[in-house]
Structures are given as C-alpha cells and as structure tokens.
Write an enzyme that holds these catalytic residues in place. Structure first.
Site, PDB file in Angstrom:
ATOM      1  N   ASN A 123       0.871  -1.178   0.000  1.00  0.00           N
ATOM      2  CA  ASN A 123       0.000   0.000   0.000  1.00  0.00           C
ATOM      3  C   ASN A 123       0.906   1.225   0.000  1.00  0.00           C
ATOM      4  OD1 ASN A 123       0.552   0.783   2.807  1.00  0.00           O
ATOM      5  ND2 ASN A 123      -0.536  -1.118   3.265  1.00  0.00           N
ATOM      6  N   GLY A 145      -2.220  -9.617   3.482  1.00  0.00           N
ATOM      7  CA  GLY A 145      -2.006 -10.336   2.227  1.00  0.00           C
ATOM      8  C   GLY A 145      -0.543 -10.609   1.942  1.00  0.00           C
ATOM      9  N   VAL A 146      -0.179 -10.468   0.697  1.00  0.00           N
ATOM     10  CA  VAL A 146       1.185 -10.801   0.278  1.00  0.00           C
ATOM     11  C   VAL A 146       2.191  -9.817   0.903  1.00  0.00           C
ATOM     12  CG1 VAL A 146       1.198  -9.491  -1.909  1.00  0.00           C
ATOM     13  CG2 VAL A 146       2.503 -11.614  -1.709  1.00  0.00           C
ATOM     14  N   ASP A 147       1.770  -8.586   1.115  1.00  0.00           N
ATOM     15  CA  ASP A 147       2.606  -7.568   1.773  1.00  0.00           C
ATOM     16  C   ASP A 147       3.024  -8.043   3.169  1.00  0.00           C
ATOM     17  OD1 ASP A 147       3.818  -5.127   2.262  1.00  0.00           O
ATOM     18  OD2 ASP A 147       1.953  -3.990   2.418  1.00  0.00           O
ATOM     19  N   THR A 199      -5.645  -8.096  -6.896  1.00  0.00           N
ATOM     20  CA  THR A 199      -6.780  -9.032  -6.942  1.00  0.00           C
ATOM     21  C   THR A 199      -7.198  -9.551  -5.572  1.00  0.00           C
ATOM     22  OG1 THR A 199      -5.415 -11.007  -7.288  1.00  0.00           O
ATOM     23  CG2 THR A 199      -6.116  -9.788  -9.260  1.00  0.00           C
ATOM     24  N   VAL A 210      -7.429  -7.776  -1.470  1.00  0.00           N
ATOM     25  CA  VAL A 210      -8.287  -6.771  -0.821  1.00  0.00           C
ATOM     26  C   VAL A 210      -8.591  -5.574  -1.717  1.00  0.00           C
ATOM     27  CG1 VAL A 210      -7.972  -7.215   1.635  1.00  0.00           C
ATOM     28  CG2 VAL A 210      -6.256  -5.916   0.430  1.00  0.00           C
TER      29      VAL A 210
HETATM   30  P1  ADP Z   1      -3.880  -6.204  -3.107  1.00  0.00           P
HETATM   31  O1  ADP Z   1      -4.063  -5.266  -1.949  1.00  0.00           O
HETATM   32  O2  ADP Z   1      -2.985  -5.624  -4.192  1.00  0.00           O
HETATM   33  O3  ADP Z   1      -5.169  -6.740  -3.627  1.00  0.00           O
HETATM   34  P2  ADP Z   1      -3.350  -8.693  -1.642  1.00  0.00           P
HETATM   35  O4  ADP Z   1      -2.099  -9.089  -0.946  1.00  0.00           O
HETATM   36  O5  ADP Z   1      -4.587  -8.533  -0.839  1.00  0.00           O
HETATM   37  O6  ADP Z   1      -2.979  -7.387  -2.489  1.00  0.00           O
HETATM   38  O7  ADP Z   1      -3.675  -9.750  -2.779  1.00  0.00           O
HETATM   39  C1  ADP Z   1      -2.974  -9.851  -3.995  1.00  0.00           C
HETATM   40  C2  ADP Z   1      -2.946 -11.315  -4.412  1.00  0.00           C
HETATM   41  O8  ADP Z   1      -1.892 -11.961  -3.703  1.00  0.00           O
HETATM   42  C3  ADP Z   1      -4.210 -12.076  -4.101  1.00  0.00           C
HETATM   43  O9  ADP Z   1      -4.531 -12.858  -5.241  1.00  0.00           O
HETATM   44  C4  ADP Z   1      -3.820 -12.956  -2.917  1.00  0.00           C
HETATM   45  O10 ADP Z   1      -4.531 -14.187  -2.932  1.00  0.00           O
HETATM   46  C5  ADP Z   1      -2.369 -13.201  -3.214  1.00  0.00           C
HETATM   47  N1  ADP Z   1      -1.496 -13.581  -2.091  1.00  0.00           N
HETATM   48  C6  ADP Z   1      -1.636 -13.343  -0.765  1.00  0.00           C
HETATM   49  N2  ADP Z   1      -0.585 -13.848  -0.083  1.00  0.00           N
HETATM   50  C7  ADP Z   1       0.251 -14.396  -1.006  1.00  0.00           C
HETATM   51  C8  ADP Z   1       1.505 -15.090  -0.955  1.00  0.00           C
HETATM   52  N3  ADP Z   1       2.129 -15.307   0.198  1.00  0.00           N
HETATM   53  N4  ADP Z   1       2.040 -15.518  -2.124  1.00  0.00           N
HETATM   54  C9  ADP Z   1       1.433 -15.300  -3.307  1.00  0.00           C
HETATM   55  N5  ADP Z   1       0.260 -14.667  -3.420  1.00  0.00           N
HETATM   56  C10 ADP Z   1      -0.325 -14.217  -2.298  1.00  0.00           C
END
Ligand code: ADP
Length: 185
Positions: A33, A41-43, A133, A135
């Site tokens: 963000n 999430g991935v962050d 894709t 949040v």
């Molecule tokens: P954004 O805020 O850009 O939507 P998110 O982290 O919520 O970011 O999600 C982006 C994508 O990453 C989603 O499809 C989620 O399922 C995926 N995701 C979450 N954690 C991981 C991970 N550890 N490795 C790969 N993909 C992930």
C-alpha cells in the site's frame, strides 16, 4: 518445490501456484500500500519472512523519495532481507472502482514499471503476485487480460529479463488467469 505449471512467450514467462515468498529470484514484487509500512495479504507475508531490513529500507524511501507515500502504479526497490529473493520491488496496485476508469492503465503501470526498474538494474529474474486481486478487489479475469497483454509488450522490449514468474496463491486464481490470458493475441 517450484514447479512451473505453464509457460508463455518462449518459456520466458512461467506460471506457479504457491507462496511468492518462497521464490529465489533476483526480485519479488510486493503488492504494497502507498504507506510502504506493511499490510495484510502478500505484503504481510513478505515483511514477516523478510524481516526488519525491508521495513527499514521502506522507511528510508519514504523520507527521501516519497514523503507522501508511493503513488499507485509506481515502484520502489529494497533489499530482500531474509527472503530467498535478493530484492523486493514494492508497487501499489489500483483499488477497483476508485480511479475513475483508469484502473487497467494503473495495473499495467505496476507491471511495466517493475520490469523496467529490474531491467535497468541488470536483474534477470522477477516474480509477481496477482497485484490488486486481493483486498483491492480487481476482478481476476479482467486482471488476466491486462497483465498478459502488458507482459507480452513489455517483455519484447526487455530481452534482459530472462525469467518472469507469475505466482498465484491458489489453483482457482491460476485457472482464472489461464482461461482469460491474452498472451498471444
Ligand atoms: P492487493 O491489496 O494488491 O489486492 P493482496 O495481498 O490482498 O494485495 O492480494 C494480492 C494477491 O496476492 C491475491 O490474489 C492474494 O490471494 C495473493 N497472495 C496473498 N498472499 C500471497 C503469498 N504469500 N504468495 C502469493 N500470493 C499471495
């Protein structure tokens, strides 16, 4: 552990299902963000596994380059800390419905700017999550169209990137991407 499930563009693009933070590449891309101070999430996964060196580097970027936060579509690179990847390229995806129709252009900017930054630093391998894709609510089928078309164009311009990985968190997201990608149109 890392088995590519599908390839495109002469094997320069490989699709995986799994955890992005497992990938030992020159850079993984963070769907951050604009604060760059971490999130869910991935962050969250990247900061948890990479340790405090990444957050320290993000704080330095905020105080030097982007005092008001990283704008949507822009990129900033940090160390990878304890991750298997050498670097993290942070980008901020668009929030679906919040950019007055500019969402697709902004999503394309994330991918293009990350690849161009990596190439400018001589990096060769880069792995992406499915930016926006989660949040941020970007419909995954629509993201597949934008991402595949953008990658087809950008990878032609950047021969130095020899390996680009798209890492989907689960098989359903992978299936949607494969069904809607337009790499060869
Ligand atoms: P954004 O805020 O850009 O939507 P998110 O982290 O919520 O970011 O999600 C982006 C994508 O990453 C989603 O499809 C989620 O399922 C995926 N995701 C979450 N954690 C991981 C991970 N550890 N490795 C790969 N993909 C992930």
């Amino acid at each position: 552990m890392h088995t590519p499930l599908l390839h495109y563009l002469d094997h320069r693009i490989a699709l995986y299902v799994g955890d992005l933070t497992d990938h030992a590449v020159d850079a993984i891309v963070n769907a951050a963000n604009s604060s760059l101070y971490g999130g869910g999430g991935v962050d969250g996964a990247i900061h948890r596994r990479g340790g405090p060196a990444i957050l320290d580097a993000c704080r330095a970027i905020r105080s030097s380059l982007w005092p008001d936060g990283l704008p949507v579509g822009q990129v900033a690179i940090t160390v990878g800390g304890e991750l298997p990847a050498r670097h993290v390229i942070h980008t901020v995806g668009p929030i679906w419905g919040r950019h007055g129709g500019a969402e697709a252009r902004l999503l394309a900017d994330c991918y293009r700017n990350a690849i161009e930054l990596a190439a400018s630093l001589g990096l060769k391998s880069i792995a992406f999550p499915a930016i926006s894709t989660g949040v941020y609510g970007y419909p995954p089928a629509e993201a597949a169209v934008v991402v595949s078309r953008t990658l087809a164009a950008v990878m032609r311009e950047q021969p130095g990137i020899t390996q680009l990985r798209l890492v989907f968190f689960d098989a359903r997201q992978f299936d949607i991407f494969v069904a809607h990608q337009q790499f060869s149109d």
